[in-house]
Design a protein around this motif. Structure first.
Motif, PDB file in Angstrom:
ATOM      1  N   ASN A 137      -3.293  -3.241   4.427  1.00  0.00           N
ATOM      2  CA  ASN A 137      -2.208  -2.655   3.624  1.00  0.00           C
ATOM      3  C   ASN A 137      -1.619  -1.404   4.262  1.00  0.00           C
ATOM      4  N   TYR A 191       1.359  -0.084   2.500  1.00  0.00           N
ATOM      5  CA  TYR A 191       2.333   0.253   1.466  1.00  0.00           C
ATOM      6  C   TYR A 191       1.713   1.212   0.462  1.00  0.00           C
ATOM      7  N   ASP A 192       2.566   1.965  -0.247  1.00  0.00           N
ATOM      8  CA  ASP A 192       2.058   2.897  -1.243  1.00  0.00           C
ATOM      9  C   ASP A 192       2.004   2.238  -2.618  1.00  0.00           C
ATOM     10  N   ALA A 193       1.620   3.016  -3.628  1.00  0.00           N
ATOM     11  CA  ALA A 193       1.459   2.473  -4.974  1.00  0.00           C
ATOM     12  C   ALA A 193       2.775   2.025  -5.597  1.00  0.00           C
ATOM     13  N   HIS A 194       3.893   2.472  -5.047  1.00  0.00           N
ATOM     14  CA  HIS A 194       5.209   2.102  -5.574  1.00  0.00           C
ATOM     15  C   HIS A 194       5.803   0.896  -4.850  1.00  0.00           C
ATOM     16  N   GLY A 195       5.027   0.310  -3.938  1.00  0.00           N
ATOM     17  CA  GLY A 195       5.502  -0.857  -3.229  1.00  0.00           C
ATOM     18  C   GLY A 195       6.406  -0.537  -2.061  1.00  0.00           C
ATOM     19  N   ARG A 201       3.025  -9.764  -0.202  1.00  0.00           N
ATOM     20  CA  ARG A 201       2.496  -9.137  -1.411  1.00  0.00           C
ATOM     21  C   ARG A 201       1.881 -10.243  -2.277  1.00  0.00           C
ATOM     22  N   LYS A 223       0.738 -12.640  -5.112  1.00  0.00           N
ATOM     23  CA  LYS A 223       1.323 -12.944  -6.416  1.00  0.00           C
ATOM     24  C   LYS A 223       0.263 -13.051  -7.498  1.00  0.00           C
ATOM     25  N   LYS A 276      -3.023   0.026  -4.542  1.00  0.00           N
ATOM     26  CA  LYS A 276      -2.530  -0.247  -5.891  1.00  0.00           C
ATOM     27  C   LYS A 276      -1.358  -1.218  -5.924  1.00  0.00           C
ATOM     28  N   ASN A 277      -0.651  -1.349  -4.830  1.00  0.00           N
ATOM     29  CA  ASN A 277       0.464  -2.299  -4.749  1.00  0.00           C
ATOM     30  C   ASN A 277       0.492  -2.842  -3.317  1.00  0.00           C
ATOM     31  N   GLN A 332     -10.582   3.433  -4.212  1.00  0.00           N
ATOM     32  CA  GLN A 332      -9.131   3.294  -4.337  1.00  0.00           C
ATOM     33  C   GLN A 332      -8.435   4.642  -4.137  1.00  0.00           C
ATOM     34  N   ASP A 365      -2.229   6.931  -4.129  1.00  0.00           N
ATOM     35  CA  ASP A 365      -0.900   6.524  -3.654  1.00  0.00           C
ATOM     36  C   ASP A 365      -0.954   6.390  -2.136  1.00  0.00           C
TER      37      ASP A 365
END
Length: 460
Positions: free
Chosen positions: A55, A57-61, A87, A89, A97-98, A376, A379
């Motif tokens: 990963n 990417y951050d928590a906001h995608g 990502r 599904k 987180k995302n 975890q 962000d």
């Protein structure tokens, strides 16, 4: 002993951090030599078969890493050798987180990195090992290397240590820590393998039929037009506890961990397997690594047989390849001008001298046992430039998993996308130092950040 011309920048280790460090340094005007033990670039992502990219990417995608990493992915996609970022599904992946995950073809990656480096003007010295480091008054001046041609001394204005084990830093007398701070124990070593002719739909059915049998899983899809023979459905999982317990009871299964991790690849029916483990290995001790490599080959055959006999969807599978070398997760880390901590990673401490970012969770393969620990992150997190600078030494930058970080923080930034980003930052800094007549510790960090941003690096 042969003495070669002066270089602006020598990058020692052409792996996950070293290849982008060399490319970035050359693109920013430096005369660059990359010294690499193998006959190709990529390190863990090619020689150790570590895949997919974790990963970023951050928590906001939103992506935390771009720059050269995005360019590498785009080049692979053009060749039909990369899917994603994907990502999931459905499922419960622990990577963030995302999160996203990005399968790629390691053989194409060897070419992509080679072409990018050659086009940038990088010079290559393959099949070569570090022998010694030249230091004068606390300034790293050069290195002595050894290969089939004999010993060679190479001098450089700046050296970038991308060995993964901080080999240059250690030989230069830098302060380092090895392994976990409390006892020196290190995360275990692993040999990856790849198998083919897997019925991915059948594996998915088994996951959904018995979800309690899995620690985590993730199912997604590669989007857009794909070349013939591509694996569109993407499946990643960790588990098979019941099958493993039954096999161990019958004496059929010999591995060092409690779960088996599967990752679909870009090719139809191909799956990368992360399942082997040997503990209490010092990755800087050749005898210990040799013993581990031998044991891991036996474990790999045990895994392949286990998959065919006991895991639905693998009945007709076969072994395609094994990693050329064991993946080493942890050895030396430098003591830098700043030590990145678990709290920095989890809480996302922001630094004025940020030169790279990450979004991967803290992923500790527990030293000494068969388990893993995931922590975890809130962000995204920053990697400060100071973590690349060893205390009490000048003329040296360090990039990759051996930067200045605690055991826990290093378990996050060791992820390959982060290493690419850190390598790009180190190479860019090295070029700025040489073209400005400065040193790594006296460059204008704000100018470094400006150059990185202009080159597509995401710093905020």
């Amino acid at each position: 002993m042969q003495v070669h011309d002066q270089w602006d920048v020598i990058v020692v280790g052409g792996g996950t951090a070293g290849a982008p460090a060399a490319i970035a340094a050359a693109r920013n005007g430096a005369k660059v030599l990359v010294v690499e033990k193998n006959g190709y670039l990529g390190g863990a992502s090619t020689s150790a078969l570590v895949s997919p990219y974790a990963n970023h990417y951050d928590a906001h995608g939103e992506p935390t890493i771009a720059g050269l990493f995005k360019e590498i992915l785009d080049s692979l996609k053009e060749m039909g050798a990369c899917h994603g970022p994907i990502r999931p599904k459905e499922g419960n992946p622990p990577w963030g987180k995302n999160p996203v995950i990005t399968p790629f073809d390691d053989e194409y990656l060897k070419f992509v990195l080679t072409k990018m480096a050659k086009d940038a003007g990088v010079s290559f010295l393959y099949h070569t090992l570090l022998k010694d480091v030249w230091v004068e008054d606390g300034v790293v001046k050069g290195i002595t290397v050894f290969n089939k041609s004999g010993a060679h001394t190479l001098f450089s204005k700046v050296i970038v240590d991308c060995t993964g084990d901080a080999d240059v830093a250690v030989k230069a007398g830098a302060k380092t820590v090895k392994g976990r701070e409390k006892d020196g124990e290190k995360m275990p070593v692993t040999v990856y393998c790849r198998v083919g002719n897997v019925n991915v739909d059948r594996v998915e059915e088994e996951i959904k039929r018995n979800r309690d049998n899995f620690r985590w899983y993730a199912i997604g899809s590669a989007e857009g037009d794909l070349p013939a023979g591509s694996q569109r459905k993407q499946l990643f999982c960790s588990g098979f506890w019941q099958e493993i317990a039954a096999a161990k009871e019958n004496g059929e299964y010999n591995i060092g961990r409690e779960t088996l991790n599967l990752f679909t690849n870009v090719r139809e029916g191909e799956v990368t397997v992360n399942a082997t483990r040997v503990n209490f290995i010092d990755g800087t001790n050749a005898s210990e690594v040799t013993a581990a490599e031998v044991e891991l080959r036996y474990q790999t055959m045990s895994v392949v047989d286990f998959l065919r006999k006991r895991v639905p969807g693998f009945e007709k599978s076969f072994l395609i390849k094994t990693a050329n070398e064991a993946g080493i997760r942890e050895t030396h880390r430098i003591i830098g001008e700043y030590i990145l901590t678990q709290e920095d990673v989890v809480k996302g401490t922001r630094f004025d001298d940020v030169v790279a970012r990450g979004g991967y969770a803290i992923d500790i393969h527990n030293p000494g046992d068969s388990k893993s620990t995931w922590i975890q992150v809130d962000d995204s997190y920053d990697v400060p430039y100071r973590a690349l600078l060893p205390v009490e030494l000048e003329g040296l930058l360090v990039a990759g998993r051996c930067i200045s970080a605690t055991h826990e923080a290093a378990a996050a930034v060791r992820a390959m996308p982060s290493c690419v980003a850190i390598g790009e930052a180190a190479g860019t800094a090295a070029a700025l130092a040489t073209t400005r007549g400065l040193t790594p510790k006296t460059i204008d960090v704000q100018e470094l950040k400006q150059v990185l941003t202009q080159n597509g690096v995401l710093l905020a």
